[in-house]
Structure formats: structure tokens, C-alpha cells
Design a protein around this motif. Structure first.
Motif, PDB file in Angstrom:
ATOM      1  N   GLU A   4       0.845  -1.195   0.000  1.00  0.00           N
ATOM      2  CA  GLU A   4       0.000   0.000   0.000  1.00  0.00           C
ATOM      3  C   GLU A   4       0.879   1.244   0.000  1.00  0.00           C
ATOM      4  O   GLU A   4       0.546   2.252  -0.613  1.00  0.00           O
ATOM      5  N   VAL A   5       2.006   1.142   0.716  1.00  0.00           N
ATOM      6  CA  VAL A   5       2.923   2.269   0.853  1.00  0.00           C
ATOM      7  C   VAL A   5       4.323   1.844   0.435  1.00  0.00           C
ATOM      8  O   VAL A   5       4.805   0.790   0.865  1.00  0.00           O
ATOM      9  N   ALA A   6       4.952   2.644  -0.409  1.00  0.00           N
ATOM     10  CA  ALA A   6       6.344   2.411  -0.798  1.00  0.00           C
ATOM     11  C   ALA A   6       7.170   3.588  -0.298  1.00  0.00           C
ATOM     12  O   ALA A   6       6.821   4.749  -0.551  1.00  0.00           O
ATOM     13  N   ILE A   7       8.238   3.306   0.421  1.00  0.00           N
ATOM     14  CA  ILE A   7       9.086   4.352   0.979  1.00  0.00           C
ATOM     15  C   ILE A   7      10.469   4.249   0.351  1.00  0.00           C
ATOM     16  O   ILE A   7      11.138   3.219   0.459  1.00  0.00           O
ATOM     17  N   ILE A   8      10.873   5.315  -0.325  1.00  0.00           N
ATOM     18  CA  ILE A   8      12.162   5.340  -1.002  1.00  0.00           C
ATOM     19  C   ILE A   8      13.197   5.900  -0.032  1.00  0.00           C
ATOM     20  O   ILE A   8      13.109   7.047   0.400  1.00  0.00           O
ATOM     21  N   GLY A   9      14.176   5.077   0.290  1.00  0.00           N
ATOM     22  CA  GLY A   9      15.206   5.470   1.245  1.00  0.00           C
ATOM     23  C   GLY A   9      14.981   4.769   2.570  1.00  0.00           C
ATOM     24  O   GLY A   9      13.955   4.974   3.212  1.00  0.00           O
ATOM     25  N   ALA A  10      15.933   3.939   2.973  1.00  0.00           N
ATOM     26  CA  ALA A  10      15.782   3.156   4.205  1.00  0.00           C
ATOM     27  C   ALA A  10      16.800   3.590   5.248  1.00  0.00           C
ATOM     28  O   ALA A  10      17.426   2.771   5.914  1.00  0.00           O
ATOM     29  N   GLY A  14      13.496   7.097   6.647  1.00  0.00           N
ATOM     30  CA  GLY A  14      12.611   6.179   5.946  1.00  0.00           C
ATOM     31  C   GLY A  14      12.291   4.904   6.703  1.00  0.00           C
ATOM     32  O   GLY A  14      11.140   4.430   6.680  1.00  0.00           O
ATOM     33  N   LEU A  15      13.289   4.329   7.388  1.00  0.00           N
ATOM     34  CA  LEU A  15      13.057   3.053   8.061  1.00  0.00           C
ATOM     35  C   LEU A  15      12.074   3.170   9.232  1.00  0.00           C
ATOM     36  O   LEU A  15      11.136   2.353   9.315  1.00  0.00           O
ATOM     37  N   PRO A  16      12.215   4.151  10.142  1.00  0.00           N
ATOM     38  CA  PRO A  16      11.204   4.267  11.208  1.00  0.00           C
ATOM     39  C   PRO A  16       9.795   4.503  10.669  1.00  0.00           C
ATOM     40  O   PRO A  16       8.819   3.990  11.217  1.00  0.00           O
ATOM     41  N   LEU A  17       9.706   5.279   9.583  1.00  0.00           N
ATOM     42  CA  LEU A  17       8.399   5.542   8.977  1.00  0.00           C
ATOM     43  C   LEU A  17       7.811   4.254   8.413  1.00  0.00           C
ATOM     44  O   LEU A  17       6.612   3.973   8.578  1.00  0.00           O
ATOM     45  N   ALA A  18       8.640   3.462   7.758  1.00  0.00           N
ATOM     46  CA  ALA A  18       8.184   2.190   7.195  1.00  0.00           C
ATOM     47  C   ALA A  18       7.705   1.245   8.295  1.00  0.00           C
ATOM     48  O   ALA A  18       6.655   0.600   8.159  1.00  0.00           O
ATOM     49  N   ILE A  19       8.446   1.187   9.381  1.00  0.00           N
ATOM     50  CA  ILE A  19       8.058   0.317  10.495  1.00  0.00           C
ATOM     51  C   ILE A  19       6.729   0.769  11.080  1.00  0.00           C
ATOM     52  O   ILE A  19       5.858  -0.046  11.396  1.00  0.00           O
ATOM     53  N   ARG A  20       6.547   2.074  11.203  1.00  0.00           N
ATOM     54  CA  ARG A  20       5.311   2.604  11.776  1.00  0.00           C
ATOM     55  C   ARG A  20       4.101   2.248  10.914  1.00  0.00           C
ATOM     56  O   ARG A  20       3.057   1.823  11.431  1.00  0.00           O
ATOM     57  N   PHE A  21       4.232   2.414   9.598  1.00  0.00           N
ATOM     58  CA  PHE A  21       3.138   2.036   8.703  1.00  0.00           C
ATOM     59  C   PHE A  21       2.851   0.539   8.819  1.00  0.00           C
ATOM     60  O   PHE A  21       1.684   0.124   8.846  1.00  0.00           O
ATOM     61  N   ALA A  22       3.902  -0.262   8.893  1.00  0.00           N
ATOM     62  CA  ALA A  22       3.730  -1.714   9.007  1.00  0.00           C
ATOM     63  C   ALA A  22       3.027  -2.071  10.315  1.00  0.00           C
ATOM     64  O   ALA A  22       2.142  -2.938  10.346  1.00  0.00           O
ATOM     65  N   GLN A  23       3.401  -1.390  11.398  1.00  0.00           N
ATOM     66  CA  GLN A  23       2.774  -1.655  12.693  1.00  0.00           C
ATOM     67  C   GLN A  23       1.299  -1.275  12.695  1.00  0.00           C
ATOM     68  O   GLN A  23       0.520  -1.805  13.493  1.00  0.00           O
ATOM     69  N   LYS A  24       0.930  -0.371  11.816  1.00  0.00           N
ATOM     70  CA  LYS A  24      -0.465   0.038  11.704  1.00  0.00           C
ATOM     71  C   LYS A  24      -1.241  -0.793  10.677  1.00  0.00           C
ATOM     72  O   LYS A  24      -2.359  -0.446  10.297  1.00  0.00           O
ATOM     73  N   GLY A  25      -0.638  -1.875  10.225  1.00  0.00           N
ATOM     74  CA  GLY A  25      -1.329  -2.791   9.334  1.00  0.00           C
ATOM     75  C   GLY A  25      -1.345  -2.396   7.884  1.00  0.00           C
ATOM     76  O   GLY A  25      -2.197  -2.863   7.121  1.00  0.00           O
ATOM     77  N   ARG A  26      -0.400  -1.535   7.480  1.00  0.00           N
ATOM     78  CA  ARG A  26      -0.277  -1.161   6.075  1.00  0.00           C
ATOM     79  C   ARG A  26       0.871  -1.962   5.451  1.00  0.00           C
ATOM     80  O   ARG A  26       2.001  -1.922   5.948  1.00  0.00           O
ATOM     81  N   THR A  27       0.591  -2.685   4.386  1.00  0.00           N
ATOM     82  CA  THR A  27       1.669  -3.406   3.718  1.00  0.00           C
ATOM     83  C   THR A  27       2.643  -2.383   3.150  1.00  0.00           C
ATOM     84  O   THR A  27       2.265  -1.510   2.369  1.00  0.00           O
ATOM     85  N   THR A  28       3.898  -2.493   3.560  1.00  0.00           N
ATOM     86  CA  THR A  28       4.884  -1.450   3.303  1.00  0.00           C
ATOM     87  C   THR A  28       6.124  -2.002   2.636  1.00  0.00           C
ATOM     88  O   THR A  28       6.667  -3.027   3.045  1.00  0.00           O
ATOM     89  N   LEU A  29       6.565  -1.286   1.620  1.00  0.00           N
ATOM     90  CA  LEU A  29       7.772  -1.660   0.883  1.00  0.00           C
ATOM     91  C   LEU A  29       8.807  -0.561   1.048  1.00  0.00           C
ATOM     92  O   LEU A  29       8.517   0.616   0.848  1.00  0.00           O
TER      93      LEU A  29
END
Length: 211
Positions: A4-10, A14-29
Motif C-alpha cells: 500500500e505504501v512504498a518508501i524510497i530510502g531506508a 525512511g526506516l522508522p516511517l516504514a516500520i510505523r506504517f507496518a505496525q499500523k497494518g499497512r503493507t509497506t515496501l
């Protein structure tokens, strides 16, 4: 996984943001040019001191988070968030090299209806100027008509335990009102306080003033 969400830059943004989206049940790349970072994420290993490996491992193990070096994977996402570095030039101005290279890579795979939100620190006028121009030139799509465009500055303060995605107000400026609302709705899933401002330029200026 169709993200659902793609984050460019880890990196540290970028990585904390990606983890947060994932923890909220959003499939994150997460997409990064560094294969070592991609491998670490997919193996549930942290390379950032403030982020425990357990947070990454849990998100990956539950199939909410995945990492890749392949930009084409962003074509399936509803939102693409850009968190790449903007180091200062010798003249103390943001170096947009990585931002514009990323815009070109995104443009090659951009789809109608997607949201592109720039988070990298930059000067006012970047999002609606050079960034937008590169996206449109490489995608043949029009910002504000075919896809949504916004600026929402990262506000990470490394080493500060209170500087967390869910605690720090998220400033959002959009190219149009619809762009802004689309971005605000997305960020509301991970932030308890979304602050909408008048334009991308206002959001860009707010970040520079904060710095």
C-alpha cells in the motif's frame, strides 16, 4: 506482497516511517539502492542504533514489511514517500541530486491515482518545481490531475527518544487541496497530529525554519 505504501530510502528517516506504517497494518515496501540495507531489513536486522531488530523482525515476519532494490515494485503502491538525503553543497544549499534521481526513477513506474510525497529537506519551490517537472517528464502524467503530489517534511531528531513518528506533528502541504487531503489521510494513520498548511512551499519553509 502488493504494498500500500512504498518508501524510497531506508535510512534514519525512511526506516522508522516504514516500520510505523507496518505496525499500523499497512503493507509497506522500502526501496533502497544499498543492497546491504535491503538484506538486513528482509532478515529482520537493524543497522540503526535507535531501532531494535525486534521491531523490524516482527514487521517482516508478519508480512507487513519488505525491502527491495527494484524500483518497479512501486507501481503497485497507493502512496510513494521519498526519504532520500539532501546533503548541503559548499554554498550551504540542499544538494537535490538524489531527490531528482529518485523522481526520475519513480516517474518510470508512476501510475494514475498514486500519491507521491517528498519528505527530504529542501528549499521552497522544489516540490512544485524541479521535482514535479522530472516526475511529469518521465511519466507523461500530470501532477494534480493524474497523480497526487505533496510535501511533508521529515522531522526526525536522531538520539531523541521523544522524536517518534507517532509523537511529532506531521506537516502536510499539497499541490492542490485534493493532493493535500490525500496525503493528510495517509499520514493520519501513523501520526496523532497532522497539520495541513497552505502549500508545498509553506511546508518546505517550515522545515528550513525548524532546522
Amino acid at each position: 506482497m502488493k504494498p500500500e505504501v512504498a518508501i524510497i530510502g531506508a535510512g534514519y528517516v525512511g526506516l522508522p516511517l516504514a516500520i510505523r506504517f507496518a505496525q499500523k497494518g499497512r503493507t509497506t515496501l522500502t526501496v533502497d539502492v544499498d543492497p546491504d540495507k535491503v538484506e538486513a531489513i528482509n532478515q529482520g536486522r537493524s543497522y540503526i542504533h535507535e531501532i531494535p531488530s525486534s521491531d523490524i523482525g516482527s514487521a517482516v515476519g508478519n508480512d507487513w514489511l519488505q525491502a527491495t532494490t527494484d524500483f518497479s515494485a512501486i507501481s503497485h503502491a497507493k502512496a510513494i514517500l521519498v526519504c532520500v538525503p539532501t546533503p548541503l553543497t559548499p554554498n550551504r544549499e540542499p544538494d537535490l541530486r538524489y531527490v531528482l534521481q529518485t523522481a526520475e526513477s519513480i516517474g518510470k513506474h508512476l501510475q494514475e491515482g498514486q500519491l507521491v510525497s517528498l519528505e527530504s529537506t529542501t528549499y521552497p519551490g522544489t516540490t512544485s518545481g524541479k521535482f514535479k517537472e522530472v516526475l511529469e517528464a518521465t511519466s507523461d502524467l500530470r501532477a494534480g490531475e493524474d497523480f497526487h503530489l505533496a510535501f511533508s517534511p521529515e522531522r526526525e531528531d536522531p538520539g531523541n527518544p521523544d522524536s517518534r513518528v507517532d509523537r511529532v506533528p506531521k506537516i502536510v502541504g499539497g499541490l492542490t487541496e485534493t493532493c493535500q487531503q490525500t496525503a493528510a489521510d495517509l499520514y493520519a494513520t501513523v501520526s496523532g497530529n497532522v497539520v495541513k498548511v497552505g502549500s508545498c512551499e509553506v511546508a518546505e519553509a517550515a522545515k528550513l525554519l525548524e532546522n
